[in-house]
Write an enzyme that holds these catalytic residues in place. Structure first.
Site, PDB file in Angstrom:
ATOM      1  N   LYS A  13      46.765  67.793  42.251  1.00  0.00           N
ATOM      2  CA  LYS A  13      45.513  67.559  42.263  1.00  0.00           C
ATOM      3  C   LYS A  13      44.698  68.071  40.989  1.00  0.00           C
ATOM      4  O   LYS A  13      44.111  67.299  40.105  1.00  0.00           O
ATOM      5  CB  LYS A  13      44.440  68.004  43.267  1.00  0.00           C
ATOM      6  CG  LYS A  13      45.033  67.615  44.861  1.00  0.00           C
ATOM      7  CD  LYS A  13      44.004  68.299  45.828  1.00  0.00           C
ATOM      8  CE  LYS A  13      44.216  69.590  46.164  1.00  0.00           C
ATOM      9  NZ  LYS A  13      45.484  69.962  46.335  1.00  0.00           N
ATOM     10  N   ARG A  88      37.346  69.111  52.055  1.00  0.00           N
ATOM     11  CA  ARG A  88      38.484  69.468  52.659  1.00  0.00           C
ATOM     12  C   ARG A  88      38.475  69.376  54.051  1.00  0.00           C
ATOM     13  O   ARG A  88      39.348  69.871  54.585  1.00  0.00           O
ATOM     14  CB  ARG A  88      38.665  70.913  52.095  1.00  0.00           C
ATOM     15  CG  ARG A  88      39.973  71.192  51.393  1.00  0.00           C
ATOM     16  CD  ARG A  88      40.103  72.651  51.154  1.00  0.00           C
ATOM     17  NE  ARG A  88      41.280  73.069  50.793  1.00  0.00           N
ATOM     18  CZ  ARG A  88      41.660  73.238  49.454  1.00  0.00           C
ATOM     19  NH1 ARG A  88      40.966  72.842  48.656  1.00  0.00           N
ATOM     20  NH2 ARG A  88      42.664  73.454  49.042  1.00  0.00           N
ATOM     21  N   ARG A 127      54.903  77.678  39.609  1.00  0.00           N
ATOM     22  CA  ARG A 127      53.232  77.376  39.022  1.00  0.00           C
ATOM     23  C   ARG A 127      52.754  78.780  38.405  1.00  0.00           C
ATOM     24  O   ARG A 127      52.941  79.891  38.533  1.00  0.00           O
ATOM     25  CB  ARG A 127      52.366  76.986  40.036  1.00  0.00           C
ATOM     26  CG  ARG A 127      50.807  77.044  39.568  1.00  0.00           C
ATOM     27  CD  ARG A 127      49.905  76.214  40.334  1.00  0.00           C
ATOM     28  NE  ARG A 127      49.657  76.776  41.568  1.00  0.00           N
ATOM     29  CZ  ARG A 127      48.974  76.074  42.528  1.00  0.00           C
ATOM     30  NH1 ARG A 127      48.436  74.946  42.289  1.00  0.00           N
ATOM     31  NH2 ARG A 127      48.847  76.684  43.698  1.00  0.00           N
ATOM     32  N   ARG A 160      49.437  82.828  41.227  1.00  0.00           N
ATOM     33  CA  ARG A 160      48.422  82.698  42.109  1.00  0.00           C
ATOM     34  C   ARG A 160      48.618  83.734  43.514  1.00  0.00           C
ATOM     35  O   ARG A 160      49.796  83.489  43.988  1.00  0.00           O
ATOM     36  CB  ARG A 160      47.809  81.351  42.688  1.00  0.00           C
ATOM     37  CG  ARG A 160      46.940  80.900  41.563  1.00  0.00           C
ATOM     38  CD  ARG A 160      46.475  79.685  41.996  1.00  0.00           C
ATOM     39  NE  ARG A 160      46.249  79.255  43.268  1.00  0.00           N
ATOM     40  CZ  ARG A 160      45.893  77.936  43.587  1.00  0.00           C
ATOM     41  NH1 ARG A 160      45.661  77.023  42.682  1.00  0.00           N
ATOM     42  NH2 ARG A 160      45.835  77.506  45.174  1.00  0.00           N
ATOM     43  N   ARG A 171      49.074  77.253  54.383  1.00  0.00           N
ATOM     44  CA  ARG A 171      48.100  76.273  53.468  1.00  0.00           C
ATOM     45  C   ARG A 171      48.364  74.938  54.074  1.00  0.00           C
ATOM     46  O   ARG A 171      47.637  74.060  54.021  1.00  0.00           O
ATOM     47  CB  ARG A 171      48.217  76.452  52.009  1.00  0.00           C
ATOM     48  CG  ARG A 171      47.406  77.805  51.668  1.00  0.00           C
ATOM     49  CD  ARG A 171      47.841  78.198  50.117  1.00  0.00           C
ATOM     50  NE  ARG A 171      47.379  77.298  49.197  1.00  0.00           N
ATOM     51  CZ  ARG A 171      47.943  77.224  47.991  1.00  0.00           C
ATOM     52  NH1 ARG A 171      48.927  78.013  47.836  1.00  0.00           N
ATOM     53  NH2 ARG A 171      47.695  76.410  47.165  1.00  0.00           N
TER      54      ARG A 171
END
Ligand code: AP5
Ligand code: MG
Length: 214
Positions: A13, A88, A127, A160, A171
């Site tokens: 996203k 969300r 990431r 992160r 998540r």
């Protein structure tokens, strides 16, 4: 143009929202980035948000909704924006809808970046994120020009805090439970568009541009 990005954590996203923002010259608004900036700066909001984010849970709607509505009321949003990570939950979507209706406005597209859970955990471990400007990289697929340094602003790139595999699993469960119902929500409004997020990032972007230009 007002665009919402939907998709699981790690679906891409943020990557796609940034490309859309650059091409259409509209702001990229990520509630996750706003929370992470607050955590980095040690604000009260950051302290509260961190309790939830580190566990992979959603930050409560009362901390999220007002922040988003304030942000989209800014002058730079008058020609549109791309929302990444908001709404969300159904209540968040309802509030946004009501607020826009009041202004005689609406969301144009909800773009669902579809990636199966199996691909997600693999993506997350590679990431690297810039906490200053929100840019996102991947050590294999989308590496920065200089290792560990953001191409855009020169800040240090980090893993992160919520990208540990156990937290990613949480998540994903939270996503399926609380956020996935938004796919139906926007489908019923006739503005849902789904793209295959497993493709190369450039191909995903081309598919999105085709939708937005249609
Ligand atoms: P948020 O920051 O929004 O995280 P998320 O939804 O979990 O999504 P991510 O940012 O992890 O993934 P992404 O889809 O942006 O993927 P990316 O482009 O980075 O939210 C974090 C937390 O904040 C939440 O858990 C919650 O606690 C809180 N929060 C935020 N908003 C909230 C709200 N509205 N209400 C309540 N709580 C809220 O891509 C992932 C990786 O894959 C990158 O390394 C990227 O380089 C790579 N990649 C991207 N595209 C491709 C591709 N096509 N091929 C290969 N690799 C790719
Ligand atoms: Mg993101």
């Amino acid at each position: 143009m007002k665009i919402i990005m939907l998709g699981a954590p790690g679906a891409g996203k943020g990557t796609q929202a940034q490309m859309i923002a650059d091409k259409y010259n509209i702001p990229h608004i990520s509630t996750g980035d706003i929370f992470r900036a607050n955590i980095k700066n040690g604000t009260e909001l950051g302290k509260k948000a961190k309790e939830y984010m580190d566990k992979g849970l959603l930050v409560p709607d009362e901390l999220t909704v007002e922040l988003l509505l304030d942000r989209v009321a800014n002058e730079d949003c008058k020609d549109g924006y791309v929302l990444d990570g908001f709404p969300r939950t159904i209540p968040q979507a309802d509030v946004l809808d009501a607020e826009l209706t009041k202004l005689g406005d609406k969301v144009d597209f909800a773009v669902n970046v579809d990636v199966p859970d199996e691909n997600i955990v693999r993506r997350m471990s590679g990431r690297r994120a810039c906490l200053k400007c929100g840019a996102t990289y991947h050590i294999e697929h989308i590496p920065p020009k200089q290792e560990g340094i953001c191409d855009k602003c020169g800040s240090e790139l980090v893993l992160r805090a919520d990208d540990a595999p156990e937290t990613v699993q949480n998540r994903l469960s939270v996503y399926h439970e609380q956020t996935q119902p938004l796919i139906d929500y926007y489908d019923k409004k006739g503005i849902l568009r789904t793209v295959d997020g497993t493709k190369d990032m450039k191909d995903v972007f081309d598919a999105i541009v085709d939708i937005l230009n249609a």
